[in-house]
Motif scaffolding. Sequence first.
Motif, PDB file in Angstrom:
ATOM      1  N   PRO A  77       7.882   9.562  19.529  1.00 45.21           N
ATOM      2  CA  PRO A  77       9.249   9.314  19.996  1.00 45.21           C
ATOM      3  C   PRO A  77      10.202   9.102  18.823  1.00 45.21           C
ATOM      4  O   PRO A  77       9.815   8.613  17.767  1.00 45.21           O
ATOM      5  N   VAL A  78      11.434   9.482  19.026  1.00 42.02           N
ATOM      6  CA  VAL A  78      12.477   9.292  18.019  1.00 42.02           C
ATOM      7  C   VAL A  78      12.957   7.841  18.070  1.00 42.02           C
ATOM      8  O   VAL A  78      13.230   7.307  19.157  1.00 42.02           O
ATOM      9  N   ARG A  79      13.015   7.194  16.916  1.00 40.00           N
ATOM     10  CA  ARG A  79      13.518   5.812  16.878  1.00 40.00           C
ATOM     11  C   ARG A  79      15.031   5.819  16.904  1.00 40.00           C
ATOM     12  O   ARG A  79      15.659   6.468  16.078  1.00 40.00           O
ATOM     13  N   ARG A  80      15.599   5.108  17.856  1.00 42.78           N
ATOM     14  CA  ARG A  80      17.056   5.063  17.977  1.00 42.78           C
ATOM     15  C   ARG A  80      17.620   3.876  17.204  1.00 42.78           C
ATOM     16  O   ARG A  80      17.173   2.738  17.357  1.00 42.78           O
ATOM     17  N   ALA A  81      18.586   4.167  16.363  1.00 43.51           N
ATOM     18  CA  ALA A  81      19.317   3.140  15.639  1.00 43.51           C
ATOM     19  C   ALA A  81      20.801   3.391  15.866  1.00 43.51           C
ATOM     20  O   ALA A  81      21.196   4.434  16.398  1.00 43.51           O
ATOM     21  N   TYR A  82      21.613   2.443  15.477  1.00 46.65           N
ATOM     22  CA  TYR A  82      23.052   2.569  15.676  1.00 46.65           C
ATOM     23  C   TYR A  82      23.774   2.332  14.360  1.00 46.65           C
ATOM     24  O   TYR A  82      23.429   1.414  13.604  1.00 46.65           O
ATOM     25  N   ILE A  83      24.762   3.166  14.083  1.00 47.27           N
ATOM     26  CA  ILE A  83      25.590   2.987  12.900  1.00 47.27           C
ATOM     27  C   ILE A  83      27.037   2.815  13.345  1.00 47.27           C
ATOM     28  O   ILE A  83      27.467   3.408  14.339  1.00 47.27           O
ATOM     29  N   PRO A  84      27.811   1.983  12.648  1.00 52.29           N
ATOM     30  CA  PRO A  84      29.200   1.755  13.051  1.00 52.29           C
ATOM     31  C   PRO A  84      30.073   2.976  12.818  1.00 52.29           C
ATOM     32  O   PRO A  84      29.928   3.682  11.820  1.00 52.29           O
ATOM     33  N   LYS A  85      30.965   3.236  13.767  1.00 51.84           N
ATOM     34  CA  LYS A  85      31.940   4.302  13.626  1.00 51.84           C
ATOM     35  C   LYS A  85      33.247   3.712  13.098  1.00 51.84           C
ATOM     36  O   LYS A  85      33.447   2.497  13.103  1.00 51.84           O
ATOM     37  N   ALA A  86      34.142   4.587  12.663  1.00 48.95           N
ATOM     38  CA  ALA A  86      35.408   4.124  12.101  1.00 48.95           C
ATOM     39  C   ALA A  86      36.270   3.399  13.133  1.00 48.95           C
ATOM     40  O   ALA A  86      37.092   2.551  12.784  1.00 48.95           O
ATOM     41  N   ASN A  87      36.068   3.708  14.423  1.00 48.93           N
ATOM     42  CA  ASN A  87      36.878   3.067  15.463  1.00 48.93           C
ATOM     43  C   ASN A  87      36.280   1.757  15.963  1.00 48.93           C
ATOM     44  O   ASN A  87      36.738   1.197  16.945  1.00 48.93           O
ATOM     45  N   GLY A  88      35.235   1.272  15.282  1.00 46.18           N
ATOM     46  CA  GLY A  88      34.624   0.005  15.664  1.00 46.18           C
ATOM     47  C   GLY A  88      33.470   0.142  16.633  1.00 46.18           C
ATOM     48  O   GLY A  88      32.730  -0.826  16.849  1.00 46.18           O
ATOM     49  N   LYS A  89      33.294   1.317  17.230  1.00 42.90           N
ATOM     50  CA  LYS A  89      32.182   1.532  18.154  1.00 42.90           C
ATOM     51  C   LYS A  89      30.922   1.891  17.369  1.00 42.90           C
ATOM     52  O   LYS A  89      30.951   2.039  16.153  1.00 42.90           O
ATOM     53  N   LEU A  90      29.826   2.028  18.087  1.00 39.56           N
ATOM     54  CA  LEU A  90      28.557   2.350  17.464  1.00 39.56           C
ATOM     55  C   LEU A  90      28.121   3.761  17.844  1.00 39.56           C
ATOM     56  O   LEU A  90      28.243   4.171  18.996  1.00 39.56           O
ATOM     57  N   ARG A  91      27.600   4.494  16.851  1.00 37.88           N
ATOM     58  CA  ARG A  91      27.113   5.843  17.087  1.00 37.88           C
ATOM     59  C   ARG A  91      25.577   5.813  17.113  1.00 37.88           C
ATOM     60  O   ARG A  91      24.946   5.339  16.160  1.00 37.88           O
ATOM     61  N   PRO A  92      24.953   6.310  18.202  1.00 33.23           N
ATOM     62  CA  PRO A  92      23.487   6.342  18.235  1.00 33.23           C
ATOM     63  C   PRO A  92      22.947   7.361  17.238  1.00 33.23           C
ATOM     64  O   PRO A  92      23.464   8.474  17.123  1.00 33.23           O
ATOM     65  N   LEU A  93      21.922   6.976  16.535  1.00 36.97           N
ATOM     66  CA  LEU A  93      21.311   7.845  15.534  1.00 36.97           C
ATOM     67  C   LEU A  93      19.815   7.912  15.794  1.00 36.97           C
ATOM     68  O   LEU A  93      19.161   6.879  15.945  1.00 36.97           O
ATOM     69  N   GLY A  94      19.267   9.107  15.846  1.00 39.76           N
ATOM     70  CA  GLY A  94      17.840   9.287  16.067  1.00 39.76           C
ATOM     71  C   GLY A  94      17.114   9.503  14.753  1.00 39.76           C
ATOM     72  O   GLY A  94      17.547  10.306  13.928  1.00 39.76           O
ATOM     73  N   ILE A  95      16.012   8.806  14.547  1.00 43.53           N
ATOM     74  CA  ILE A  95      15.235   8.925  13.311  1.00 43.53           C
ATOM     75  C   ILE A  95      13.810   9.347  13.688  1.00 43.53           C
ATOM     76  O   ILE A  95      13.030   8.544  14.204  1.00 43.53           O
ATOM     77  N   PRO A  96      13.449  10.600  13.415  1.00 40.65           N
ATOM     78  CA  PRO A  96      12.086  11.059  13.745  1.00 40.65           C
ATOM     79  C   PRO A  96      11.047  10.468  12.787  1.00 40.65           C
ATOM     80  O   PRO A  96      11.375  10.030  11.677  1.00 40.65           O
ATOM     81  N   ALA A  97       9.817  10.471  13.209  1.00 43.77           N
ATOM     82  CA  ALA A  97       8.719  10.098  12.329  1.00 43.77           C
ATOM     83  C   ALA A  97       8.642  11.099  11.180  1.00 43.77           C
ATOM     84  O   ALA A  97       9.028  12.263  11.326  1.00 43.77           O
ATOM     85  N   PHE A  98       8.116  10.656  10.035  1.00 44.28           N
ATOM     86  CA  PHE A  98       8.160  11.507   8.845  1.00 44.28           C
ATOM     87  C   PHE A  98       7.405  12.817   9.055  1.00 44.28           C
ATOM     88  O   PHE A  98       7.885  13.888   8.689  1.00 44.28           O
ATOM     89  N   GLU A  99       6.242  12.746   9.633  1.00 40.07           N
ATOM     90  CA  GLU A  99       5.459  13.961   9.863  1.00 40.07           C
ATOM     91  C   GLU A  99       6.189  14.930  10.777  1.00 40.07           C
ATOM     92  O   GLU A  99       6.143  16.149  10.575  1.00 40.07           O
ATOM     93  N   ASP A 100       6.892  14.394  11.770  1.00 44.24           N
ATOM     94  CA  ASP A 100       7.662  15.248  12.672  1.00 44.24           C
ATOM     95  C   ASP A 100       8.814  15.935  11.946  1.00 44.24           C
ATOM     96  O   ASP A 100       9.208  17.061  12.295  1.00 44.24           O
ATOM     97  N   LYS A 101       9.373  15.261  10.927  1.00 44.60           N
ATOM     98  CA  LYS A 101      10.430  15.891  10.126  1.00 44.60           C
ATOM     99  C   LYS A 101       9.916  17.141   9.431  1.00 44.60           C
ATOM    100  O   LYS A 101      10.625  18.144   9.320  1.00 44.60           O
ATOM    101  N   LEU A 102       8.680  17.081   8.962  1.00 48.97           N
ATOM    102  CA  LEU A 102       8.114  18.230   8.267  1.00 48.97           C
ATOM    103  C   LEU A 102       7.970  19.421   9.208  1.00 48.97           C
ATOM    104  O   LEU A 102       8.366  20.549   8.888  1.00 48.97           O
ATOM    105  N   VAL A 103       7.399  19.170  10.383  1.00 43.75           N
ATOM    106  CA  VAL A 103       7.195  20.252  11.347  1.00 43.75           C
ATOM    107  C   VAL A 103       8.543  20.797  11.815  1.00 43.75           C
ATOM    108  O   VAL A 103       8.754  22.020  11.889  1.00 43.75           O
ATOM    109  N   GLN A 104       9.479  19.907  12.120  1.00 39.93           N
ATOM    110  CA  GLN A 104      10.798  20.357  12.550  1.00 39.93           C
ATOM    111  C   GLN A 104      11.495  21.166  11.468  1.00 39.93           C
ATOM    112  O   GLN A 104      12.186  22.151  11.752  1.00 39.93           O
ATOM    113  N   GLY A 105      11.334  20.743  10.215  1.00 33.57           N
ATOM    114  CA  GLY A 105      11.981  21.464   9.122  1.00 33.57           C
ATOM    115  C   GLY A 105      11.504  22.904   9.020  1.00 33.57           C
ATOM    116  O   GLY A 105      12.310  23.827   8.845  1.00 33.57           O
TER     117      GLY A 105
END
Length: 420
Positions: A77-105
């Motif tokens: 599963p993709v780990r969901r994190a949040y980063i702040p946007k310029a308007n003060g809201k939060l943008r969801p960010l997906g972070i795949p597992a490292f091995e999955d990054k290789l296959v996806q790449g």
Amino acid sequence: MGNKPEGIGYDPEKYPKVQNLMYQVNAETLRMAYERQQTGKATGVDKVTKEEYGVELARNIEGLVGRMKSFSYKPQPVRRAYIPKANGKLRPLGIPAFEDKLVQGVMASLLNEVYEPRFLDCSYGFRPGKSCHDVVRYMNETIRRRPINYVLEADIKGFFDNVDHDWLMKFLEHDIDDKNFLRYIKRFLIGGVMEGTKLMDSDKGTPQGGLISPILANVYLHYVLDLWFEKAIKPRIRGEACYVRYADDFLIMFQYREEAERVLAVLGKRLGKFALELAEDKTRIVPVGRNSGPNDKFEFLGFEFYNTKTRIGTWRLGIRTSPKKLKLKKEALKQWMRGQLTVPLEVTMTTLKRKLQGHANYYGINGNYKSLENFWLYAKQRMYWMICRRSQKAHISWDKAQRIWDYFIGKPRIKVQIWC
């Protein structure tokens, strides 16, 4: 990429369907994907970094290839994190597992090989050799030289979260005859999202933060919008009509308003057929060109397009930083400056220089110097406020602050030529 696919995508008419993709997801291409990964990046649910994976790289890749051949490999599963946007809201960010990054790449590279010759010239986002500045340049030339009088602004509501998996797989099957390759794409689509300790299904949408998401999005909209406009809409239009898309942002330019209205009337139905929805509050028809009024303007890709004049009084399409974006950029800079009161001044100014250079690299186009200068002046004022707040001694003069500014920053410069 090493082991470049032979015959993939170069002649879609001769090879309407591509085969034997999966065998190119091998130890060599996965190792090259490993080398392309940056160090110091956030980790996925596996908590594995590039450095940790690389300790036993050959063994890890050998095991990965073995699991893929036996079909026991399943993306995490993709780990969901949040980063702040310029308007003060939060943008969801997906972070795949490292091995999955290789296959996806590797799979993303193969998909690009397949689809680059198939995509139309109207598509610009996430494509090699194309950028948002190419879109701005094209729009400037099109509106200036051709009889374009109206622009249909349209926005797809939550596109990346609403891509229909069944339709996407049908589109891919139209061009790819490799069941194993498509099988793994499907596994990435349904891999799920981990938010904290809660696992959520992903029955629609593309993998958040995944290297494969941009190309899958382009494939989806290639069939939903690009080909639709080229084959179904454009032949039925009497006047001029031009369509351009950057990722999920698109607009259509028309000569006649009635034709813009007819397309708008069917656009929502077209998107609805593929589980997408128009954002009604962000969709409208705007007059543009020599015969439009001084208040007629529209925004696209962070720029505002408006009517203005040259130095000799003739009409010209003006392009400047979107006022909304500029306001958000200023607010983000203000908040950042407030956190710099105890940071060494040289570090702060070096980072500020990098931020301003990034701003200029995007917004520094012909005709937009005033907006750049506006942002530079605001940054200088916030710098002066920051220096005065951190000083425990006498008041610092504006002249001294100006010398600090000139030493680190200097004046803004136009970076991108869009006038031909």
